[in-house]
Design a protein around this motif. Structure first.
Motif, PDB file in Angstrom:
ATOM      1  N   LEU A 179      -0.148  41.452  61.927  1.00 27.28           N
ATOM      2  CA  LEU A 179       0.689  40.634  62.795  1.00 27.28           C
ATOM      3  C   LEU A 179       0.179  39.197  62.726  1.00 27.28           C
ATOM      4  O   LEU A 179      -0.985  38.929  63.038  1.00 27.28           O
ATOM      5  CB  LEU A 179       0.635  41.149  64.232  1.00 27.28           C
ATOM      6  N   ILE A 180       1.056  38.258  62.300  1.00 31.45           N
ATOM      7  CA  ILE A 180       0.644  36.872  62.072  1.00 31.45           C
ATOM      8  C   ILE A 180       1.569  35.936  62.829  1.00 31.45           C
ATOM      9  O   ILE A 180       2.790  36.110  62.819  1.00 31.45           O
ATOM     10  CB  ILE A 180       0.670  36.521  60.571  1.00 31.45           C
ATOM     11  N   CYS A 181       0.980  34.928  63.483  1.00 31.32           N
ATOM     12  CA  CYS A 181       1.770  33.855  64.078  1.00 31.32           C
ATOM     13  C   CYS A 181       0.968  32.559  64.001  1.00 31.32           C
ATOM     14  O   CYS A 181      -0.262  32.578  63.847  1.00 31.32           O
ATOM     15  CB  CYS A 181       2.168  34.171  65.518  1.00 31.32           C
ATOM     16  N   ILE A 182       1.686  31.431  64.069  1.00 26.95           N
ATOM     17  CA  ILE A 182       1.058  30.112  64.063  1.00 26.95           C
ATOM     18  C   ILE A 182       1.392  29.447  65.388  1.00 26.95           C
ATOM     19  O   ILE A 182       2.554  29.372  65.786  1.00 26.95           O
ATOM     20  CB  ILE A 182       1.546  29.259  62.882  1.00 26.95           C
ATOM     21  N   VAL A 183       0.359  28.951  66.072  1.00 26.69           N
ATOM     22  CA  VAL A 183       0.516  28.370  67.408  1.00 26.69           C
ATOM     23  C   VAL A 183      -0.088  26.973  67.415  1.00 26.69           C
ATOM     24  O   VAL A 183      -1.174  26.757  66.858  1.00 26.69           O
ATOM     25  CB  VAL A 183      -0.177  29.257  68.471  1.00 26.69           C
ATOM     26  N   ASN A 184       0.628  26.011  68.035  1.00 22.81           N
ATOM     27  CA  ASN A 184       0.098  24.657  68.095  1.00 22.81           C
ATOM     28  C   ASN A 184      -0.712  24.435  69.373  1.00 22.81           C
ATOM     29  O   ASN A 184      -0.870  25.345  70.200  1.00 22.81           O
ATOM     30  CB  ASN A 184       1.214  23.618  67.952  1.00 22.81           C
ATOM     31  N   ARG A 186      -0.032  22.923  71.998  1.00 27.75           N
ATOM     32  CA  ARG A 186       0.736  23.036  73.236  1.00 27.75           C
ATOM     33  C   ARG A 186       1.181  24.484  73.502  1.00 27.75           C
ATOM     34  O   ARG A 186       2.063  24.732  74.312  1.00 27.75           O
ATOM     35  CB  ARG A 186       1.966  22.128  73.162  1.00 27.75           C
ATOM     36  N   ASN A 187       0.578  25.411  72.787  1.00 27.16           N
ATOM     37  CA  ASN A 187       0.832  26.849  72.952  1.00 27.16           C
ATOM     38  C   ASN A 187       2.196  27.292  72.427  1.00 27.16           C
ATOM     39  O   ASN A 187       2.607  28.439  72.670  1.00 27.16           O
ATOM     40  CB  ASN A 187       0.710  27.283  74.419  1.00 27.16           C
ATOM     41  N   ASN A 188       2.905  26.424  71.720  1.00 25.33           N
ATOM     42  CA  ASN A 188       4.200  26.806  71.152  1.00 25.33           C
ATOM     43  C   ASN A 188       3.983  27.662  69.901  1.00 25.33           C
ATOM     44  O   ASN A 188       3.171  27.310  69.037  1.00 25.33           O
ATOM     45  CB  ASN A 188       5.014  25.569  70.773  1.00 25.33           C
ATOM     46  N   VAL A 189       4.708  28.775  69.816  1.00 27.98           N
ATOM     47  CA  VAL A 189       4.638  29.622  68.626  1.00 27.98           C
ATOM     48  C   VAL A 189       5.560  29.021  67.569  1.00 27.98           C
ATOM     49  O   VAL A 189       6.786  29.050  67.706  1.00 27.98           O
ATOM     50  CB  VAL A 189       5.057  31.071  68.956  1.00 27.98           C
ATOM     51  N   LEU A 190       4.964  28.443  66.526  1.00 27.70           N
ATOM     52  CA  LEU A 190       5.752  27.775  65.483  1.00 27.70           C
ATOM     53  C   LEU A 190       6.364  28.789  64.518  1.00 27.70           C
ATOM     54  O   LEU A 190       7.465  28.569  63.999  1.00 27.70           O
ATOM     55  CB  LEU A 190       4.862  26.794  64.707  1.00 27.70           C
ATOM     56  N   LEU A 191       5.661  29.873  64.274  1.00 30.76           N
ATOM     57  CA  LEU A 191       6.120  30.841  63.279  1.00 30.76           C
ATOM     58  C   LEU A 191       5.495  32.199  63.583  1.00 30.76           C
ATOM     59  O   LEU A 191       4.333  32.275  63.996  1.00 30.76           O
ATOM     60  CB  LEU A 191       5.711  30.382  61.865  1.00 30.76           C
ATOM     61  N   ALA A 192       6.268  33.249  63.402  1.00 29.26           N
ATOM     62  CA  ALA A 192       5.749  34.622  63.536  1.00 29.26           C
ATOM     63  C   ALA A 192       6.356  35.466  62.430  1.00 29.26           C
ATOM     64  O   ALA A 192       7.553  35.362  62.154  1.00 29.26           O
ATOM     65  CB  ALA A 192       6.098  35.207  64.910  1.00 29.26           C
ATOM     66  N   ASN A 193       5.521  36.263  61.768  1.00 32.94           N
ATOM     67  CA  ASN A 193       6.062  37.079  60.669  1.00 32.94           C
ATOM     68  C   ASN A 193       6.878  38.254  61.204  1.00 32.94           C
ATOM     69  O   ASN A 193       6.833  38.594  62.391  1.00 32.94           O
ATOM     70  CB  ASN A 193       4.951  37.520  59.721  1.00 32.94           C
TER      71      ASN A 193
END
Length: 544
Positions: A179-184, A186-193
């Motif tokens: 399970l992969i996600c990218i978070v900035n 500001r806690n925003n999830v930019l991308l999730a597989n």
């Protein structure tokens, strides 16, 4: 055909490029000027037709090696339109200029091929052909448009490669079981597989306590949030274990938070991945539990060995004590009997002979009961087939005097043959039937009934019946019964629920029954109500 150069045919500038590069290739292959002009003009005519009428037009110039003595320059024009139908005059003119022209149109796709024989094929080696291709790669731009076009072509090619690379990595990220996600910051999830989206089954847009609580175990939430805040503040990494909800159960995962650095070393986002470790965790916990269980088992075995040793000591003590106590007691009773032979009733009463004799008799019965209890041990005895009908008949014969005295009614049904110990089962039936006859204020009625119960057929009034295959024997009476508050005491040693002057006994009989049933790996239960009688349920294991 060895490809030398490709040209997209979109406008008049592309027409100029097509003409000049056709001329250049013809020149470099050693063709005379007239042949160069005819070939390049023929290519230009078809190229003009593509620009005017075609769609997705492409010109490819190359060298075709038929054999060492026959090589030719080839121009192939591909288009998504039937060009010859649109402008047959252009094709007729090109055919006059270049005698070798072929045209085909099928499945909404046209191919035009023009060829010109190379006059000196021996001079056109493989190295020479490769140098022609390299020339057009590094050729100086013919015009600003040509330079811009070259850059655009390079950018398009680079973009296509980047797109292909991105698609490959996206496909890889979406298919691996991580399970992969990218978070900035500001806690925003930019991308999730896709694996992440499919696993949590919820829209995941913000890496905060509220959204994480939807799929992370409540006990793990605070730890994740604290470490996430520390990771952002220190711009560091973090790794730990958490439980993620899946189909109403929680699965152990390793969570890793890693800074997502750019080429210049800066970053403003984090890659968060979660890997399923539930199987490893289960194995680890199982091994740990097994280790603890083995330690507990060793302790239990040691304790059990000590208990077995102590139990043997107690049995031996009970036997010796009971046996040795009986001898002086018998002498006391004999001497009391002889001493009282010449006494009058008044003298016997004054000297308490009756009370002394009664107390000695109770003491003798008590010692006998303790001795019988100590002898009930199945550790060294082998079970054999026992017909309970014979046991019952022998028991009723032993109790015939009290049955006649109380005018008791005995109702029986056929009983099974079981695996057991004959002597112990006789003690069991004797004690239970004797109690049924003893504890009553009216004419006794005793009912003895047998049936078979199984996991699929256990319709009995005993709600605590065991699960499995058993022969069940019930012994019911209409006696005084007992209150449910005593249910936990009646199988204890020396427990009496009535005064001695009301009903006889030493409080050992039911404890003895309980022990006999345990020796047979069975169960002994009962139900009772004051004034309504008692029913005992005997469960003896049945082989199937």
């Amino acid at each position: 055909m060895t490809e030398i150069v490709k040209i997209n045919l979109d406008n008049e500038m592309d027409l100029i490029l097509a003409h000049k590069r056709s001329m250049k290739i013809a020149e470099m292959c050693g063709m005379p000027s007239s042949a160069q002009t005819r070939f390049s003009t023929a290519v230009s005519e078809i190229a003009r037709c593509c620009i005017a009428n075609g769609k997705d037009s492409m010109l490819t110039l190359g060298i075709n090696v038929i054999k060492n003595t026959h090589k030719e320059i080839v121009a192939v024009l591909n288009d998504a339109v039937d060009l010859k139908k649109c402008n047959p005059e252009a094709f007729n003119y090109a055919a006059k200029l270049s005698g070798n022209i072929e045209y085909s149109f099928a499945q909404n796709y046209s191919i035009t091929q023009l060829s010109q024989k190379v006059p000196s094929p021996g001079l056109l080696s493989e190295t020479k052909i490769k140098s022609l291709a390299d020339y057009f790669v590094y050729e100086p731009p013919l015009s600003p448009y040509d330079e811009i076009r070259k850059k655009n072509i390079e950018l398009i090619a680079l973009s296509e490669k980047l797109g292909e690379s991105e698609n490959r990595y996206r496909q890889l990220a979406n298919t691996i079981p991580v399970l992969i996600c990218i978070v900035n910051e500001r806690n925003n999830v930019l991308l999730a597989n896709d694996s992440f989206k499919k696993y949590v089954e919820k829209t995941f847009t913000f890496f905060d306590k509220r959204e994480l609580s939807a799929f992370i175990h409540p006990d793990d939430i605070d730890g994740i949030i604290d470490n996430w805040n520390k990771t952002k503040k220190n711009k560091s990494e973090f790794s730990g274990e958490i439980r993620i909800k899946k189909d109403d159960t929680y699965i152990w995962h390793i969570i890793s938070i890693i800074p997502n650095k750019t080429e210049d070393g800066t970053f403003n986002s984090w890659i968060i991945n979660l890997v399923d470790i539930n199987a490893q965790k289960t194995v680890s916990e199982t091994l740990k539990n097994n280790s603890e269980l083995k330690s507990i088992q060793r302790e239990l075995e040691n304790a059990n060995s000590k208990l077995v040793f102590k139990n043997k000591e107690l049995q031996q003590f009970a036997y010796i004590a009971s046996h040795d106590l009986q001898e002086p007691l018998r002498k006391i009773m004999i001497m009391l009997s002889r001493a009282g032979e010449h006494l009058t009733e008044e003298q016997r009463k004054n000297y308490y002979f009756d009370k002394i004799t009664s107390a000695a008799g109770r003491m003798s019965a008590l010692i006998s009961d303790v001795l019988n209890y100590s002898r009930v041990d199945n550790n060294v005895q082998v079970l054999s087939k026992v017909d309970l009908n014979e046991i019952l008949n022998e028991t009723l014969n032993d109790l015939s005097l009290i049955i006649e005295e109380k005018d008791a009614v005995i109702n029986t049904s056929p009983l099974p043959v079981v695996d057991g110990l004959n002597t112990q089962l006789r003690q069991l039936f004797f004690n239970l039937i004797n109690n049924a006859l003893k504890f009553t204020t009216i004419q006794p009625t005793v009912t003895i009934f047998a049936t078979v119960i199984s996991p699929t057929n256990a319709k009995v009034t005993d709600k605590f019946h065991p699960v499995g295959h058993y022969d069940m024997i019930t012994i019911s009476d209409n006696g005084i019964g007992m209150d449910s508050q005593y249910s936990g005491r009646i199988f204890d040693m020396f427990q009496r629920l009535h005064e001695r002057d009301q009903y006889g006994g030493n409080g050992i009989g039911l404890a003895l029954c309980k022990r006999i049933i345990e020796n047979h790996n069975g169960v002994l239960n009962f139900t009772s109500k004051p004034g309504e009688g008692t029913t005992f349920y005997i469960y003896l294991p049945k082989k199937v």
